[in-house]
Design a protein around this motif. Structure first.
Motif, PDB file in Angstrom:
ATOM      1  N   THR A 254       0.837  -1.198   0.000  1.00 29.12           N
ATOM      2  CA  THR A 254       0.000   0.000   0.000  1.00 29.12           C
ATOM      3  C   THR A 254       0.876   1.255   0.000  1.00 29.12           C
TER       4      THR A 254
ATOM      5  N   GLU B 193       2.127   1.846   3.490  1.00 30.86           N
ATOM      6  CA  GLU B 193       3.244   0.990   3.868  1.00 30.86           C
ATOM      7  C   GLU B 193       4.525   1.432   3.156  1.00 30.86           C
TER       8      GLU B 193
ATOM      9  N   SER C  16       5.650   0.218  13.016  1.00 33.29           N
ATOM     10  CA  SER C  16       4.371  -0.439  12.737  1.00 33.29           C
ATOM     11  C   SER C  16       3.973  -0.213  11.285  1.00 33.29           C
ATOM     12  N   VAL C  17       3.355  -1.242  10.698  1.00 31.45           N
ATOM     13  CA  VAL C  17       2.854  -1.121   9.331  1.00 31.45           C
ATOM     14  C   VAL C  17       1.483  -0.452   9.402  1.00 31.45           C
TER      15      VAL C  17
ATOM     16  N   GLY D  17      -2.172   0.445   8.984  1.00 31.83           N
ATOM     17  CA  GLY D  17      -3.322  -0.319   8.517  1.00 31.83           C
ATOM     18  C   GLY D  17      -3.225  -1.813   8.748  1.00 31.83           C
ATOM     19  N   ASP D  18      -2.130  -2.300   9.326  1.00 31.87           N
ATOM     20  CA  ASP D  18      -1.955  -3.729   9.613  1.00 31.87           C
ATOM     21  C   ASP D  18      -1.607  -3.909  11.087  1.00 31.87           C
TER      22      ASP D  18
ATOM     23  N   HIS E 298       1.554  -5.897  12.895  1.00 29.93           N
ATOM     24  CA  HIS E 298       2.645  -6.110  11.939  1.00 29.93           C
ATOM     25  C   HIS E 298       3.612  -4.944  12.032  1.00 29.93           C
TER      26      HIS E 298
ATOM     27  N   ASP F 216       4.990 -10.342  12.197  1.00 26.86           N
ATOM     28  CA  ASP F 216       3.858 -10.147  13.097  1.00 26.86           C
ATOM     29  C   ASP F 216       4.316 -10.352  14.537  1.00 26.86           C
TER      30      ASP F 216
ATOM     31  N   ILE G 280       5.849 -12.055   7.480  1.00 31.97           N
ATOM     32  CA  ILE G 280       4.675 -11.873   6.626  1.00 31.97           C
ATOM     33  C   ILE G 280       5.097 -11.528   5.201  1.00 31.97           C
TER      34      ILE G 280
END
Length: 121
Positions: A17, A20, A50-51, A53-54, A57, A79, A85
């Motif tokens: 994304t 990301e 941190s990613v 929207g995830d 993760h 994760d 991932i």
């Protein structure tokens, strides 16, 4: 700078994304700035992010690469359980100690998007 073998990481721009990708660029820049300012004089330093929207993760550097070699595409996504991932650098994995410390912080402090841990003198 640039001491290890040439980095063989897939180009992940467009494969992740936009949020990301922006996080990856920012984190890679942070690794490079740590190198420029000398925060890499001792081993086992880590920076994770941190990613967006995830939840659960986060991005972490490929173990075995110098900080001045980290790129947006070379970063791994892991994760909170330690599963990779998305691999960035296909030649280097994730440092277990870095994952353990950072996953605990990311799990306990969801508001702490970026975690920096150094052993700098």
């Amino acid at each position: 700078m640039g001491h290890a073998a040439p980095l063989r990481a897939p180009d992940l721009k467009g494969a992740v994304t936009e949020a990301e990708w922006e996080a990856r660029v920012d984190l890679a820049a942070c690794y490079r700035l740590m190198a420029v300012f000398g925060f890499t004089d001792l081993i086992y330093n880590h920076i994770t992010l941190s990613v967006p929207g995830d939840p659960g993760h986060f991005l972490i550097n490929p173990y075995g690469r110098f900080y001045d070699e980290v790129t947006a595409s070379s970063l791994h996504v892991v994760d909170l359980e330690g599963n990779v991932i998305r691999r960035g650098d296909p030649d280097n994995g994730v440092n277990r100690a870095g994952y353990v410390i950072h996953s605990a912080v990311h799990a306990a402090r969801k508001d702490a998007a970026c975690v920096i841990h150094t052993h700098t003198r």
